[in-house]
Scaffold this active site. Sequence first.
Site, short mmCIF file in Angstrom:
data_model
loop_
_atom_site.label_atom_id
_atom_site.label_comp_id
_atom_site.label_asym_id
_atom_site.label_seq_id
_atom_site.Cartn_x
_atom_site.Cartn_y
_atom_site.Cartn_z
N ASP A 308 -21.57 -0.23 -8.17
CA ASP A 308 -20.15 0.01 -8.39
C ASP A 308 -19.36 -1.09 -7.71
O ASP A 308 -19.76 -1.59 -6.65
CB ASP A 308 -19.73 1.36 -7.80
CG ASP A 308 -20.02 2.51 -8.76
OD1 ASP A 308 -19.92 2.29 -9.99
OD2 ASP A 308 -20.34 3.61 -8.29
N GLU A 349 -2.55 -1.90 3.16
CA GLU A 349 -1.76 -2.89 2.44
C GLU A 349 -0.76 -3.57 3.37
O GLU A 349 -0.56 -4.79 3.32
CB GLU A 349 -1.02 -2.23 1.27
CG GLU A 349 -1.91 -1.74 0.15
CD GLU A 349 -2.47 -0.35 0.43
OE1 GLU A 349 -2.23 0.18 1.53
OE2 GLU A 349 -3.17 0.19 -0.45
N PHE A 377 6.51 5.42 3.40
CA PHE A 377 6.28 5.51 1.96
C PHE A 377 6.28 6.98 1.55
O PHE A 377 5.69 7.82 2.21
CB PHE A 377 4.94 4.86 1.61
CG PHE A 377 4.57 4.99 0.16
CD1 PHE A 377 5.02 4.05 -0.76
CD2 PHE A 377 3.82 6.06 -0.29
CE1 PHE A 377 4.69 4.17 -2.10
CE2 PHE A 377 3.48 6.19 -1.63
CZ PHE A 377 3.93 5.25 -2.53
N ALA A 379 5.95 9.58 -2.07
CA ALA A 379 5.57 9.60 -3.47
C ALA A 379 6.79 9.62 -4.38
O ALA A 379 6.78 9.06 -5.48
CB ALA A 379 4.69 10.83 -3.75
N GLU A 380 7.88 10.24 -3.90
CA GLU A 380 9.08 10.31 -4.74
C GLU A 380 9.76 8.95 -4.89
O GLU A 380 10.20 8.57 -5.98
CB GLU A 380 10.09 11.32 -4.15
CG GLU A 380 9.52 12.69 -3.80
CD GLU A 380 8.99 12.73 -2.37
OE1 GLU A 380 9.78 12.77 -1.43
OE2 GLU A 380 7.75 12.70 -2.25
N THR A 381 9.82 8.20 -3.76
CA THR A 381 10.51 6.91 -3.81
C THR A 381 9.59 5.76 -4.18
O THR A 381 10.03 4.74 -4.71
CB THR A 381 11.14 6.60 -2.44
OG1 THR A 381 10.09 6.49 -1.45
CG2 THR A 381 12.09 7.71 -2.02
N ARG A 382 8.26 5.92 -3.86
CA ARG A 382 7.25 4.88 -4.11
C ARG A 382 7.63 3.57 -3.42
O ARG A 382 7.36 2.49 -3.90
CB ARG A 382 7.06 4.66 -5.61
CG ARG A 382 6.47 5.89 -6.30
CD ARG A 382 6.62 5.86 -7.79
NE ARG A 382 5.91 4.73 -8.36
CZ ARG A 382 6.36 4.05 -9.41
NH1 ARG A 382 7.52 4.36 -9.97
NH2 ARG A 382 5.66 3.04 -9.90
N SER A 384 8.46 1.76 0.79
CA SER A 384 8.57 1.87 2.24
C SER A 384 9.45 0.71 2.69
O SER A 384 9.83 -0.14 1.88
CB SER A 384 7.18 1.79 2.90
OG SER A 384 6.60 0.52 2.68
#
Length: 681
Positions: A308, A349, A377, A379-382, A384
Amino acid sequence: MSSTASQTKRKSMLSGDIVKQAIVQSFLKLNPVTMMKNPVMFVVEIGTFIVLLMTVLPGYFGTQDRIGFNLTVFLILLFTVLFANFAEALAEGRGKAQADSLKKSKQEIQANKVVGSGIKVVPSTELRKGDIVTVAQGEMIPGDGEVIEGLASVDESAITGESAPVIKEAGGDFSSVTGGTRVVSDAIRVRITSDPGESFIDRMISLVEGASRQKTPNEIALNTLLITLTLIFLIVVVTLKPIAGFVNVELDTAVLIALLVCLIPTTIGALLSAIGIAGMDRVTQFNVLAMSGKAVEAAGDINTIILDKTGTITFGNRMASEFIPVGGASTGEAATWAAVSSVKDETPEGRSVLELMKKQNLVYEASLAEGGEFIDFKAETRMSGIDLKDGRKVRKGAVDAVVRWVQEQGGTVPADLKANGDAIATEGGTPLAVAVDGKIYGLIYLKDTVKPGMKERFDTLRQMGIKTIMCTGDNPLTAATIAKEAGVDGFIAESKPEDKIAVIRKEQAEGKLVAMTGDGTNDAPALAQADVGLAMNSGTIAAKEAANMVDLDSDPSKIIEVVGIGKQLLMTRGALTTFSIANDIAKYFAIIPAMFMLAIPQMEALNIMKLGSPLSAVLSALIFNAVIIPLLIPLAMKGVKYRPMSSTKLLSRNLFVYGLGGVVVPFIGIKIIDLVVHVWI
């Protein structure tokens, strides 16, 4: 396994206690019932017993004038058998030492068994497959199972030797838990998947102790060859008695037994079992549990490895690889604001952005971020970022999310943003936009990075004649890029579980042996289809049950080392077999001329070693035969060093080193011993 734990384990494998136990076992294994499992050495034991009778009952055998010689032969034969038993016992002792350390982690654990709507505390030995238990912070997991509810951090150091805890959660590929490990945070509900005595640790203890080790097909074939050679030489030695009488040469029974022991393949017969056990032991020391010796041998014959991409060839975390300015901004400006937005970002990242700055020798004013408020960060704004103390707002995130935020700030979108973002996405990367208030300065190109040294490792496999195929869900363009950078021989893009099975079957149809790694339930069919399936301990129960090896460290790239260990096992067995048979040939031509040269003076020409007398020739060969076994034990335990090369070169090298060496060494050794023995007798 951590390097410290690994070194500690290896050190324990060489302890004095193991040697002492091996010496005791050497005598206990003299039991004929035990010795019959090794036919070659059983023949030696029978010969030893006969010579003992000739020594203690010389009148019955008419050997009153040979008591000293017979006693010497008996002692040498006895030590030959003991040395063979010692080699096997030493290998078994190393496995038992590992098993003892595992048994310490297997203890009576109180389990919180779910009964109806309540909890009942019961001993772990009363749990059965299908029972459900709850395990809270600080508690031991009472048995192998699967997390069906919750998420927790689990300390698996008792099993893997690795101190870092791992996250286990319901569903997905990381739901499997092992009995004897400890929950260090949160709580989980676990469904037990094994009955008492059938747990992962129980199976591992049984395997490393050698209780479940069966002879592999190659071992059985070689054992058959050794038995055949023994029978042939037995017939030859028996026929020597009438031949000797015909030429007026007296050969008594003790001499013939000594000659037989010298000529049959006692060296490899003594070490064969130890080589197999030591091979399994080396795999276990490498923190891989092989379900059978056959799996280890198969690894040595592998032609193709299916790998993989994510987590095996690449790190699996997308890392910053390039700063791309947009809207007329400079690379330095794009990099500066990317770094400022990442100063307090602890994600892989975010850290990779700062590492890329150092790598490219770019500098920025870190003081800009001092006193600022970090924006996590979501999830709603995506996105940071950080709100600086001077009022400016810096954001980093998905391109479309940053575009909306900039537009809300009253800013405009650079004309070249979309084209650059699409180019990164087309190559399989992830673009992150960087903006300050109403202006977008650039993009961060995130890509999955190939692990260091992978290209060299694949080059090594290529030298072994092994083909590597990478499986990835990436599009063909990205897959081709990663494949070229990693140096694999081929790849399957946009891969699905059935694609792995298809490529394994295709390779097998061409007569090749295939290995692959996996950790998910969707990998189970391919792991079962492969000749060598290496499952990750962190993976699902289905994957571990389908595979014939389990990596306790959950390092997918370890399959490369496993293949090397398998090849080392095969090479060690082949090398010592070659050496042993070459020894027998040399001893045959060294002894026979010396035995007959008194009655047949013409045979003096064949006595190229100039051995002193027939008796000294036999004793010298017998002593050499006994001494060579303990001298080769370290090589059998450690294994012959494997150097990547083609099969043809490897065969030529073995024939030269161990074939020629097996002929030359006994000539030299027997001559040196004869110089001493001839004077003594």
